[in-house]
Design a protein around this motif. Structure first.
Motif, PDB file in Angstrom:
ATOM      1  N   ARG A   1     -20.634 -27.908  32.479  1.00 33.82           N
ATOM      2  CA  ARG A   1     -19.677 -28.620  31.631  1.00 33.82           C
ATOM      3  C   ARG A   1     -20.388 -29.518  30.627  1.00 33.82           C
ATOM      4  O   ARG A   1     -19.993 -29.600  29.464  1.00 33.82           O
ATOM      5  N   ASP A   2     -21.421 -30.219  31.077  1.00 35.53           N
ATOM      6  CA  ASP A   2     -22.194 -31.058  30.160  1.00 35.53           C
ATOM      7  C   ASP A   2     -22.790 -30.227  29.036  1.00 35.53           C
ATOM      8  O   ASP A   2     -22.796 -30.637  27.875  1.00 35.53           O
TER       9      ASP A   2
ATOM     10  N   GLY B   1     -19.830 -28.623  26.566  1.00 37.18           N
ATOM     11  CA  GLY B   1     -18.971 -29.490  25.758  1.00 37.18           C
ATOM     12  C   GLY B   1     -17.528 -29.019  25.870  1.00 37.18           C
ATOM     13  O   GLY B   1     -16.974 -28.956  26.955  1.00 37.18           O
ATOM     14  N   ASP B   2     -16.919 -28.651  24.738  1.00 37.99           N
ATOM     15  CA  ASP B   2     -15.541 -28.153  24.729  1.00 37.99           C
ATOM     16  C   ASP B   2     -15.453 -26.651  24.964  1.00 37.99           C
ATOM     17  O   ASP B   2     -14.365 -26.092  24.968  1.00 37.99           O
ATOM     18  N   GLY B   3     -16.592 -25.984  25.141  1.00 39.77           N
ATOM     19  CA  GLY B   3     -16.595 -24.534  25.315  1.00 39.77           C
ATOM     20  C   GLY B   3     -16.198 -24.105  26.714  1.00 39.77           C
ATOM     21  O   GLY B   3     -16.098 -24.915  27.640  1.00 39.77           O
ATOM     22  N   ASP B   4     -15.953 -22.824  26.862  1.00 39.53           N
ATOM     23  CA  ASP B   4     -15.600 -22.249  28.156  1.00 39.53           C
ATOM     24  C   ASP B   4     -16.844 -22.088  29.020  1.00 39.53           C
ATOM     25  O   ASP B   4     -17.961 -21.959  28.525  1.00 39.53           O
TER      26      ASP B   4
END
Length: 129
Positions: free
Chosen positions: A54-55, A58-61
Protein backbone atom coordinates in the motif's frame (compact mmCIF):
# COMPACT_ATOMS: atom_id res chain seq x y z
CA UNK A 1 19.46 -19.93 4.95
CA UNK A 2 18.78 -18.95 1.37
CA UNK A 3 21.30 -21.07 -0.50
CA UNK A 4 20.82 -20.23 -4.16
CA UNK A 5 20.43 -17.23 -6.45
CA UNK A 6 16.85 -16.26 -7.25
CA UNK A 7 15.48 -14.02 -9.95
CA UNK A 8 11.93 -15.29 -10.36
CA UNK A 9 10.51 -17.27 -13.20
CA UNK A 10 10.70 -14.47 -15.78
CA UNK A 11 14.44 -14.01 -16.03
CA UNK A 12 16.23 -10.70 -15.67
CA UNK A 13 13.29 -8.47 -16.78
CA UNK A 14 10.09 -9.54 -14.95
CA UNK A 15 6.75 -8.14 -16.14
CA UNK A 16 5.92 -6.23 -12.94
CA UNK A 17 8.01 -3.03 -13.38
CA UNK A 18 7.57 -2.04 -9.74
CA UNK A 19 8.05 -3.39 -6.22
CA UNK A 20 6.98 -6.97 -5.51
CA UNK A 21 6.61 -8.23 -1.93
CA UNK A 22 7.28 -11.96 -1.55
CA UNK A 23 6.08 -13.80 1.57
CA UNK A 24 8.84 -16.07 2.79
CA UNK A 25 10.38 -17.64 5.89
CA UNK A 26 13.88 -16.78 4.64
CA UNK A 27 15.06 -13.20 5.13
CA UNK A 28 17.23 -11.76 2.38
CA UNK A 29 18.14 -8.43 0.86
CA UNK A 30 15.90 -6.89 -1.82
CA UNK A 31 16.60 -8.19 -5.34
CA UNK A 32 16.52 -5.42 -7.98
CA UNK A 33 15.86 -6.52 -11.55
CA UNK A 34 15.76 -4.90 -14.98
CA UNK A 35 12.68 -2.89 -15.93
CA UNK A 36 12.06 -1.43 -12.47
CA UNK A 37 11.03 -4.60 -10.63
CA UNK A 38 12.50 -5.10 -7.17
CA UNK A 39 11.62 -8.16 -5.14
CA UNK A 40 11.32 -7.46 -1.40
CA UNK A 41 11.25 -10.53 0.84
CA UNK A 42 8.78 -10.20 3.74
CA UNK A 43 9.10 -12.53 6.72
CA UNK A 44 6.55 -11.00 9.10
CA UNK A 45 3.31 -12.06 7.43
CA UNK A 46 0.64 -10.96 4.98
CA UNK A 47 -0.47 -7.84 6.89
CA UNK A 48 3.07 -6.48 6.75
CA UNK A 49 3.42 -7.32 3.05
CA UNK A 50 0.11 -5.59 2.30
CA UNK A 51 1.06 -2.49 4.32
CA UNK A 52 4.33 -2.22 2.40
CA UNK A 53 2.52 -2.71 -0.92
CA UNK A 54 0.00 0.00 0.00
CA UNK A 55 2.83 2.41 0.81
CA UNK A 56 4.40 1.68 -2.57
CA UNK A 57 1.15 1.79 -4.58
CA UNK A 58 -0.21 5.05 -3.19
CA UNK A 59 -3.66 5.34 -4.80
CA UNK A 60 -2.99 2.42 -7.16
CA UNK A 61 -4.38 -1.08 -6.99
CA UNK A 62 -2.59 -3.97 -5.30
CA UNK A 63 -2.68 -7.49 -6.70
CA UNK A 64 -2.02 -10.48 -4.46
CA UNK A 65 -0.77 -13.47 -6.40
CA UNK A 66 0.17 -16.87 -5.16
CA UNK A 67 -0.95 -20.36 -4.43
CA UNK A 68 -3.71 -21.49 -2.12
CA UNK A 69 -1.64 -21.14 1.06
CA UNK A 70 -0.77 -17.50 0.32
CA UNK A 71 -4.31 -16.57 -0.70
CA UNK A 72 -5.78 -18.37 2.32
CA UNK A 73 -3.56 -16.35 4.66
CA UNK A 74 -4.80 -13.07 3.17
CA UNK A 75 -8.44 -14.23 3.16
CA UNK A 76 -8.29 -15.47 6.77
CA UNK A 77 -6.85 -12.11 7.85
CA UNK A 78 -9.65 -10.19 6.09
CA UNK A 79 -7.20 -8.47 3.75
CA UNK A 80 -8.91 -9.18 0.41
CA UNK A 81 -11.47 -6.84 -1.23
CA UNK A 82 -11.89 -8.61 -4.55
CA UNK A 83 -10.92 -12.07 -5.73
CA UNK A 84 -10.45 -13.35 -9.27
CA UNK A 85 -10.41 -17.08 -9.80
CA UNK A 86 -9.50 -18.89 -13.00
CA UNK A 87 -11.03 -22.37 -12.80
CA UNK A 88 -9.61 -25.04 -15.09
CA UNK A 89 -11.12 -28.54 -15.11
CA UNK A 90 -7.85 -30.34 -14.48
CA UNK A 91 -7.22 -32.68 -11.55
CA UNK A 92 -3.68 -32.82 -10.22
CA UNK A 93 -4.42 -35.34 -7.50
CA UNK A 94 -3.13 -33.34 -4.57
CA UNK A 95 -1.93 -30.03 -3.25
CA UNK A 96 -3.20 -27.22 -1.07
CA UNK A 97 -6.90 -26.32 -1.19
CA UNK A 98 -8.28 -22.83 -1.54
CA UNK A 99 -10.44 -21.74 1.44
CA UNK A 100 -8.86 -24.22 3.92
CA UNK A 101 -8.80 -22.69 7.42
CA UNK A 102 -10.58 -19.57 6.16
CA UNK A 103 -13.64 -18.39 8.11
CA UNK A 104 -16.92 -18.23 6.15
CA UNK A 105 -16.88 -15.46 3.54
CA UNK A 106 -19.69 -13.48 1.95
CA UNK A 107 -18.57 -13.56 -1.69
CA UNK A 108 -20.64 -11.59 -4.20
CA UNK A 109 -20.23 -12.44 -7.87
CA UNK A 110 -19.44 -9.35 -9.91
CA UNK A 111 -18.26 -10.92 -13.16
CA UNK A 112 -18.08 -14.33 -14.83
CA UNK A 113 -16.78 -15.29 -18.24
CA UNK A 114 -16.38 -18.74 -19.69
CA UNK A 115 -13.78 -19.57 -22.29
CA UNK A 116 -13.06 -22.86 -24.02
CA UNK A 117 -11.11 -24.45 -21.16
CA UNK A 118 -11.40 -22.03 -18.27
CA UNK A 119 -13.98 -20.15 -16.23
CA UNK A 120 -12.98 -16.67 -15.03
CA UNK A 121 -14.95 -15.41 -12.03
CA UNK A 122 -14.56 -12.25 -9.98
CA UNK A 123 -16.01 -11.88 -6.51
CA UNK A 124 -16.26 -8.92 -4.16
CA UNK A 125 -15.59 -9.92 -0.56
CA UNK A 126 -18.46 -8.28 1.30
CA UNK A 127 -17.44 -7.01 4.71
CA UNK A 128 -20.19 -6.09 7.17
CA UNK A 129 -20.03 -2.53 8.49
Amino acid sequence: EWDRPWNGWWGEDPPFHGPVYVLTHHARAPQPMAGGTTYHFVTDGPASALARARDSAGDGDICIQGGAQTINQFLAAGLVDEMRLHVVPYTLGGGARLFDDVPPLDLRLIHARAARSVLHVTYRVHKPR
